[in-house]
Design an enzyme around this catalytic site. Structure first.
Site, PDB file in Angstrom:
ATOM      1  N   ASP A  60      18.358 -22.948  14.095  1.00  0.00           N
ATOM      2  CA  ASP A  60      18.395 -21.852  13.120  1.00  0.00           C
ATOM      3  C   ASP A  60      19.539 -20.963  13.572  1.00  0.00           C
ATOM      4  O   ASP A  60      19.447 -20.306  14.610  1.00  0.00           O
ATOM      5  CB  ASP A  60      17.067 -21.093  13.134  1.00  0.00           C
ATOM      6  CG  ASP A  60      17.064 -19.918  12.160  1.00  0.00           C
ATOM      7  OD1 ASP A  60      18.159 -19.435  11.766  1.00  0.00           O
ATOM      8  OD2 ASP A  60      15.963 -19.469  11.797  1.00  0.00           O
ATOM      9  N   ASN A  87      28.547 -25.083   9.236  1.00  0.00           N
ATOM     10  CA  ASN A  87      28.412 -25.204   7.780  1.00  0.00           C
ATOM     11  C   ASN A  87      27.306 -24.331   7.200  1.00  0.00           C
ATOM     12  O   ASN A  87      27.417 -23.892   6.051  1.00  0.00           O
ATOM     13  CB  ASN A  87      28.155 -26.680   7.436  1.00  0.00           C
ATOM     14  CG  ASN A  87      27.608 -26.846   6.035  1.00  0.00           C
ATOM     15  OD1 ASN A  87      28.349 -26.802   5.059  1.00  0.00           O
ATOM     16  ND2 ASN A  87      26.290 -27.013   5.909  1.00  0.00           N
ATOM     17  N   TYR A 163      28.452 -11.932   0.103  1.00  0.00           N
ATOM     18  CA  TYR A 163      28.960 -13.296   0.347  1.00  0.00           C
ATOM     19  C   TYR A 163      30.461 -13.281   0.605  1.00  0.00           C
ATOM     20  O   TYR A 163      30.940 -13.855   1.590  1.00  0.00           O
ATOM     21  CB  TYR A 163      28.625 -14.195  -0.843  1.00  0.00           C
ATOM     22  CG  TYR A 163      29.010 -15.644  -0.627  1.00  0.00           C
ATOM     23  CD1 TYR A 163      28.226 -16.479   0.175  1.00  0.00           C
ATOM     24  CD2 TYR A 163      30.150 -16.193  -1.222  1.00  0.00           C
ATOM     25  CE1 TYR A 163      28.574 -17.815   0.383  1.00  0.00           C
ATOM     26  CE2 TYR A 163      30.500 -17.523  -1.019  1.00  0.00           C
ATOM     27  CZ  TYR A 163      29.710 -18.330  -0.213  1.00  0.00           C
ATOM     28  OH  TYR A 163      30.061 -19.656  -0.016  1.00  0.00           O
ATOM     29  N   LYS A 167      32.552 -14.277   4.113  1.00  0.00           N
ATOM     30  CA  LYS A 167      33.510 -15.379   4.247  1.00  0.00           C
ATOM     31  C   LYS A 167      34.895 -14.858   4.681  1.00  0.00           C
ATOM     32  O   LYS A 167      35.634 -15.562   5.372  1.00  0.00           O
ATOM     33  CB  LYS A 167      33.596 -16.182   2.947  1.00  0.00           C
ATOM     34  CG  LYS A 167      32.295 -16.943   2.617  1.00  0.00           C
ATOM     35  CD  LYS A 167      31.891 -17.923   3.716  1.00  0.00           C
ATOM     36  CE  LYS A 167      30.705 -18.787   3.326  1.00  0.00           C
ATOM     37  NZ  LYS A 167      30.280 -19.736   4.367  1.00  0.00           N
ATOM     38  N   THR A 198      25.482 -27.342  -5.665  1.00  0.00           N
ATOM     39  CA  THR A 198      24.463 -27.407  -4.603  1.00  0.00           C
ATOM     40  C   THR A 198      23.389 -26.359  -4.897  1.00  0.00           C
ATOM     41  O   THR A 198      23.524 -25.548  -5.814  1.00  0.00           O
ATOM     42  CB  THR A 198      25.074 -27.095  -3.213  1.00  0.00           C
ATOM     43  OG1 THR A 198      25.510 -25.723  -3.217  1.00  0.00           O
ATOM     44  CG2 THR A 198      26.237 -28.002  -2.867  1.00  0.00           C
TER      45      THR A 198
HETATM   46  N1  LIG Z   1      28.609 -24.972  -2.929  1.00  0.00           N
HETATM   47  C1  LIG Z   1      29.780 -24.364  -3.052  1.00  0.00           C
HETATM   48  O1  LIG Z   1      30.372 -24.303  -4.148  1.00  0.00           O
HETATM   49  C2  LIG Z   1      30.445 -23.762  -1.865  1.00  0.00           C
HETATM   50  C3  LIG Z   1      31.755 -23.268  -2.009  1.00  0.00           C
HETATM   51  C4  LIG Z   1      32.393 -22.708  -0.912  1.00  0.00           C
HETATM   52  C5  LIG Z   1      31.729 -22.666   0.311  1.00  0.00           C
HETATM   53  N2  LIG Z   1      30.461 -23.142   0.429  1.00  0.00           N
HETATM   54  C6  LIG Z   1      29.824 -23.074   1.742  1.00  0.00           C
HETATM   55  O2  LIG Z   1      29.387 -24.374   2.102  1.00  0.00           O
HETATM   56  C7  LIG Z   1      28.329 -24.258   3.061  1.00  0.00           C
HETATM   57  C8  LIG Z   1      27.186 -25.169   2.648  1.00  0.00           C
HETATM   58  O3  LIG Z   1      26.651 -24.677   1.426  1.00  0.00           O
HETATM   59  P1  LIG Z   1      26.028 -25.605   0.300  1.00  0.00           P
HETATM   60  O4  LIG Z   1      26.742 -25.304  -0.951  1.00  0.00           O
HETATM   61  O5  LIG Z   1      25.923 -27.001   0.777  1.00  0.00           O
HETATM   62  O6  LIG Z   1      24.586 -24.922   0.164  1.00  0.00           O
HETATM   63  P2  LIG Z   1      23.096 -25.465   0.343  1.00  0.00           P
HETATM   64  O7  LIG Z   1      22.928 -26.781  -0.342  1.00  0.00           O
HETATM   65  O8  LIG Z   1      22.232 -24.322  -0.039  1.00  0.00           O
HETATM   66  O9  LIG Z   1      23.000 -25.748   1.913  1.00  0.00           O
HETATM   67  C9  LIG Z   1      23.005 -24.705   2.833  1.00  0.00           C
HETATM   68  C10 LIG Z   1      22.538 -25.247   4.151  1.00  0.00           C
HETATM   69  O10 LIG Z   1      22.539 -24.181   5.110  1.00  0.00           O
HETATM   70  C11 LIG Z   1      21.269 -24.162   5.737  1.00  0.00           C
HETATM   71  N3  LIG Z   1      20.946 -22.856   6.284  1.00  0.00           N
HETATM   72  C12 LIG Z   1      20.865 -21.659   5.659  1.00  0.00           C
HETATM   73  N4  LIG Z   1      20.498 -20.707   6.537  1.00  0.00           N
HETATM   74  C13 LIG Z   1      20.361 -21.321   7.740  1.00  0.00           C
HETATM   75  C14 LIG Z   1      19.991 -20.878   9.025  1.00  0.00           C
HETATM   76  N5  LIG Z   1      19.683 -19.604   9.294  1.00  0.00           N
HETATM   77  N6  LIG Z   1      19.962 -21.790  10.040  1.00  0.00           N
HETATM   78  C15 LIG Z   1      20.275 -23.086   9.806  1.00  0.00           C
HETATM   79  N7  LIG Z   1      20.584 -23.570   8.602  1.00  0.00           N
HETATM   80  C16 LIG Z   1      20.622 -22.692   7.587  1.00  0.00           C
HETATM   81  C17 LIG Z   1      20.304 -24.617   4.675  1.00  0.00           C
HETATM   82  O11 LIG Z   1      19.067 -24.991   5.255  1.00  0.00           O
HETATM   83  P3  LIG Z   1      17.647 -24.887   4.446  1.00  0.00           P
HETATM   84  O12 LIG Z   1      17.539 -26.146   3.620  1.00  0.00           O
HETATM   85  O13 LIG Z   1      16.657 -24.807   5.536  1.00  0.00           O
HETATM   86  O14 LIG Z   1      17.720 -23.656   3.596  1.00  0.00           O
HETATM   87  C18 LIG Z   1      21.085 -25.776   4.109  1.00  0.00           C
HETATM   88  O15 LIG Z   1      20.974 -26.900   4.928  1.00  0.00           O
HETATM   89  C19 LIG Z   1      27.968 -22.770   3.121  1.00  0.00           C
HETATM   90  O16 LIG Z   1      28.572 -22.179   4.238  1.00  0.00           O
HETATM   91  C20 LIG Z   1      28.586 -22.221   1.828  1.00  0.00           C
HETATM   92  O17 LIG Z   1      28.870 -20.860   1.928  1.00  0.00           O
HETATM   93  C21 LIG Z   1      29.802 -23.688  -0.621  1.00  0.00           C
END
Ligand SMILES: NC(=O)c1ccc[n+]([C@@H]2O[C@H](COP(=O)([O-])OP(=O)(O)OC[C@H]3O[C@@H](n4cnc5c(N)ncnc54)[C@H](OP(=O)(O)O)[C@@H]3O)[C@@H](O)[C@H]2O)c1
Length: 244
Positions: A60, A87, A163, A167, A198
């Site tokens: 975590d 990530n 957010y 970042k 996502t």
């Molecule tokens: N999707 C986009 O368009 C986008 C664009 C730019 C950047 N990003 C970045 O990409 C990264 C991944 O995001 P995603 O889009 O794949 O979102 P996601 O599907 O919601 O996945 C987020 C992941 O982070 C985990 N997480 C959150 N809080 C945590 C904590 N305290 N300790 C450990 N794990 C934790 C979640 O675990 P749980 O399942 O337990 O909640 C999940 O595995 C993030 O940093 C996000 O800001 C995403």
């Protein structure tokens, strides 16, 4: 065990899982970091079924003790770490900037920023034992002050106080670590995976998480002459530099 050992935080779903999948398919031993044991074990088991050398590690990122325990486990099992993909992240803004409660900022920074620092610091002793370690910090174009102050930019309207500023901090801390580690083989870069469908954004993104993971995974296994201290995306091509 492979020659390369990678930890991906938040790897139980989304871009983290797809990054772990790509690295695993490329022969990397992938440590599937997740805060929930059931979700993490399930993701690791799925990758193993596909032929990857994948192991679940509970982490975590918002809990320093959990990061320390994960580092101690990795030390005991492998004695080093070659790749850290920071990530894990959240996006919980629900209001315009002036209406964003401080609690939302605190929670967002606890995961996206302080969590990244805690995990990086916990893993650095292990990364220093690698011949060529790589740290990849998953950022966002929404953290780019250059892009977000350009009215013609496609995502200009995404004005999320917690957010976006978290970042921007990720970008800043990437520069700080890259400078501190400049005399070592460790490369530290940030990446924007692009707008991917996502759970983070209720699947509104036009890209797949699989596509988003491509640039993350590329930076995770950069060659020795690769860059450090930058922020990259793969649009229009891999290695495109994002303005700070
Ligand atoms: N999707 C986009 O368009 C986008 C664009 C730019 C950047 N990003 C970045 O990409 C990264 C991944 O995001 P995603 O889009 O794949 O979102 P996601 O599907 O919601 O996945 C987020 C992941 O982070 C985990 N997480 C959150 N809080 C945590 C904590 N305290 N300790 C450990 N794990 C934790 C979640 O675990 P749980 O399942 O337990 O909640 C999940 O595995 C993030 O940093 C996000 O800001 C995403």
């Amino acid at each position: 065990m492979s020659m390369t050992i990678a930890l991906v935080t938040g790897a139980n779903k989304g871009i983290g899982l797809e990054t772990a999948r790509r690295l695993g398919a490329g022969g990397v031993t992938v440590l599937v970091g997740a805060r929930d044991p059931e979700r993490g074990e399930r993701a690791a088991a799925g990758l193993r079924e596909e032929g990857a050398d994948a192991r679940f590690v509970r982490i975590d990122v918002s809990d320093e003790e959990s990061a320390a325990k994960a580092a101690a486990w990795i030390d005991g099992e492998f004695g080093r770490l070659d790749v850290l993909v920071n990530n894990a992240g959240i996006m919980i803004d629900m209001a315009p900037p002036s209406g964003t409660p401080l609690s939302v900022l605190r929670e967002t920074f606890a995961t996206n920023v302080f969590g990244m620092v805690a995990v990086t610091n916990a893993m650095l002793p292990l990364l220093r034992r690698s011949a060529a370690a790589r740290i990849v910090n998953v950022s966002s174009d929404l953290g780019s002050l250059g892009l977000m102050s350009d009215p013609s930019y496609a995502h200009y309207a995404f004005n999320l106080l917690a957010y976006n500023t978290s970042k921007s901090a990720v970008n800043a801390l990437t520069v700080c670590y890259a400078k501190e580690l400049a005399d070592t083989p460790i490369k530290v870069n940030a990446v924007d995976p692009g707008y991917c469908a996502t759970d983070l954004n209720a699947h509104t993104g036009p890209r797949t998480a699989e596509a988003g993971a491509a640039e993350v995974a590329r930076l995770a296994v950069l060659p020795d002459d690769g860059p450090t201290g930058g922020c990259f995306m793969d649009d229009p091509e891999p290695g495109t530099i994002i303005p700070w």
